[in-house]
Design a protein around this motif. Structure first.
Motif, mmCIF file in Angstrom:
data_model
loop_
_atom_site.group_PDB
_atom_site.id
_atom_site.type_symbol
_atom_site.label_atom_id
_atom_site.label_comp_id
_atom_site.label_asym_id
_atom_site.label_seq_id
_atom_site.Cartn_x
_atom_site.Cartn_y
_atom_site.Cartn_z
ATOM 1 N N UNK A 127 -26.552 14.211 -17.486
ATOM 2 C CA UNK A 127 -25.875 15.287 -18.209
ATOM 3 C C UNK A 127 -25.833 14.989 -19.697
ATOM 4 N N UNK A 128 -25.655 13.726 -20.060
ATOM 5 C CA UNK A 128 -25.603 13.370 -21.471
ATOM 6 C C UNK A 128 -26.914 13.613 -22.192
ATOM 7 N N UNK A 129 -28.017 13.192 -21.578
ATOM 8 C CA UNK A 129 -29.336 13.427 -22.177
ATOM 9 C C UNK A 129 -29.620 14.922 -22.279
ATOM 10 N N UNK A 130 -29.229 15.671 -21.253
ATOM 11 C CA UNK A 130 -29.454 17.114 -21.256
ATOM 12 C C UNK A 130 -28.675 17.790 -22.376
ATOM 13 N N UNK A 131 -27.414 17.419 -22.529
ATOM 14 C CA UNK A 131 -26.584 17.985 -23.600
ATOM 15 C C UNK A 131 -27.134 17.598 -24.964
ATOM 16 N N UNK A 132 -27.533 16.356 -25.119
ATOM 17 C CA UNK A 132 -28.072 15.899 -26.405
ATOM 18 C C UNK A 132 -29.317 16.701 -26.776
ATOM 19 N N UNK A 151 -18.777 27.170 -18.868
ATOM 20 C CA UNK A 151 -18.493 26.163 -17.849
ATOM 21 C C UNK A 151 -17.989 24.870 -18.449
ATOM 22 N N UNK A 152 -16.981 24.952 -19.317
ATOM 23 C CA UNK A 152 -16.515 23.776 -20.043
ATOM 24 C C UNK A 152 -15.878 22.703 -19.185
ATOM 25 N N UNK A 153 -15.486 23.011 -17.950
ATOM 26 C CA UNK A 153 -14.887 22.007 -17.077
ATOM 27 C C UNK A 153 -15.898 21.363 -16.130
ATOM 28 N N UNK A 159 -19.105 17.245 -20.963
ATOM 29 C CA UNK A 159 -19.773 16.390 -21.948
ATOM 30 C C UNK A 159 -20.173 17.205 -23.165
ATOM 31 N N UNK A 160 -20.634 18.436 -22.946
ATOM 32 C CA UNK A 160 -21.063 19.288 -24.054
ATOM 33 C C UNK A 160 -19.909 19.585 -25.007
ATOM 34 N N UNK A 161 -18.734 19.869 -24.457
ATOM 35 C CA UNK A 161 -17.569 20.131 -25.307
ATOM 36 C C UNK A 161 -17.304 18.934 -26.216
ATOM 37 N N UNK A 162 -17.375 17.735 -25.657
ATOM 38 C CA UNK A 162 -17.076 16.532 -26.439
ATOM 39 C C UNK A 162 -18.146 16.238 -27.483
ATOM 40 N N UNK A 163 -19.409 16.422 -27.118
ATOM 41 C CA UNK A 163 -20.483 16.185 -28.086
ATOM 42 C C UNK A 163 -20.390 17.185 -29.235
#
Length: 318
Positions: A127-132, A151-153, A159-163
């Motif tokens: 998920x992190x690589x995808x969001x990045x 879909x923030x939860x 992870x996207x919200x935090x990035x």
């Protein structure tokens, strides 16, 4: 080694525990003793047979690894035996991570964040690589811009919200009302309860009619066709969801919008960038449930029930 092998396409009971030969690394590869992996929507799609043409059975699936290097190839200098690492195996290219050992090309592997457990690291690699790739490399989200994350939860959305917050953007997110407090804690300045309010109307209200610069779609459905209604001029839409549904994008033309369709590409440099955020506490993994590897059927079943906050992790080693 022991591995949970997908023996047929179907329901969560399609896996079988098997003893298989330990894999051997090639000259540019490392072998990792897997401590934890996790469940992603892609895993369920593969299990059901959505990608039957690309997955030959029997197969080991799974797309997150956190563990310890226990063998290195002759040409590998970046990693050594005993290093703690995390990564996403190459998708549709070789065995996945539902196993005690995994072999990977060294260039897709990254050092595990020192402040994370293996379970936490395994929950964030794909998920992190995808969001990045979606927010940083494709959308090029900037400080002071506004982004709507659908879909923030969810596993990706959290992870996207935090990035996005770490980048310095204003973050709007959709979620159920019961998840609003969590998503706000993660960094959203406003959460739209999609069960009570249409997000197009909500974004218009929250931005005083100006719209958003970026939309990150993690849910699919009609998001592609409706997004232009909330975009500013030259806005960008990033979708992480494959869809076969025809959608009319004529309104995107009027906004001079750019669409990005992301199927994550693995490399260690993206994880290295994410690691810096993780070690500074700017991104915190959200682990919802943990199951032992041999209980993968129950883990898949729980994943498909939905309404779970955080990722489902499979423990391979204690």
């Amino acid at each position: 080694m022991k591995a949970m092998v997908l023996t047929r396409f179907g329901g969560p009971d399609s896996f079988e525990l098997r003893d298989l030969p330990d894999p051997r690394p090639g000259p540019r590869q490392v072998r990792v003793a897997v401590h934890a992996t996790s469940i992603n929507p892609l895993d369920g799609q593969i299990r059901r047979g959505d990608y039957a043409d690309q997955v030959e059975l029997p197969a080991i699936i799974g797309h997150d690894v956190s563990g310890v290097v226990d063998q290195v190839g002759s040409d590998v200098t970046k990693f050594h035996v005993g290093d703690e690492v995390y990564y996403t195996p190459q998708i549709f290219s070789g065995p996945g991570s539902y196993a005690e050992y995994h072999v990977a090309d060294a260039d897709i592997v990254a050092r595990k964040p020192v402040n994370l457990t293996h379970s936490e690291a395994a929950s964030v690699s794909l998920v992190g690589v995808t969001v990045w790739e979606g927010l940083v490399e494709r959308a090029r989200l900037q400080v002071t811009e506004t982004v709507l994350i659908h879909g923030g939860a969810g596993g990706v959305g959290a992870i996207a919200v935090q990035v996005a917050k770490a980048i310095g953007a204003r973050v709007l997110a959709t979620a159920r009302g019961s998840d609003a407090a969590l998503v706000e804690r993660l960094g959203a300045s406003a959460v739209i309860d999609f069960e009570r309010e249409d997000y197009v109307d909500a974004v218009d209200r929250l931005t005083e009619g100006r719209g958003v610069d970026v939309v990150l779609d993690t849910i699919g459905r009609d998001t592609l066709s409706r997004s232009p209604r909330i975009l500013r001029e030259d806005g960008r839409v990033v979708t992480l969801v494959d869809t076969a549904t025809l959608q009319n994008l004529i309104e995107a033309w009027g906004r001079n919008a750019t669409y990005h369709f992301v199927f994550s590409r693995q490399n260690g440099s993206k994880l290295d960038a994410l690691t810096r955020l993780l070690e500074r506490g700017l991104v915190v993994p959200q682990v919802g449930l943990e199951f032992p590897l041999d209980d993968v059927a129950r883990a898949h079943a729980r994943s498909e029930e939905g309404r779970l906050k955080g990722k489902i992790v499979l423990r391979v080693r204690s």
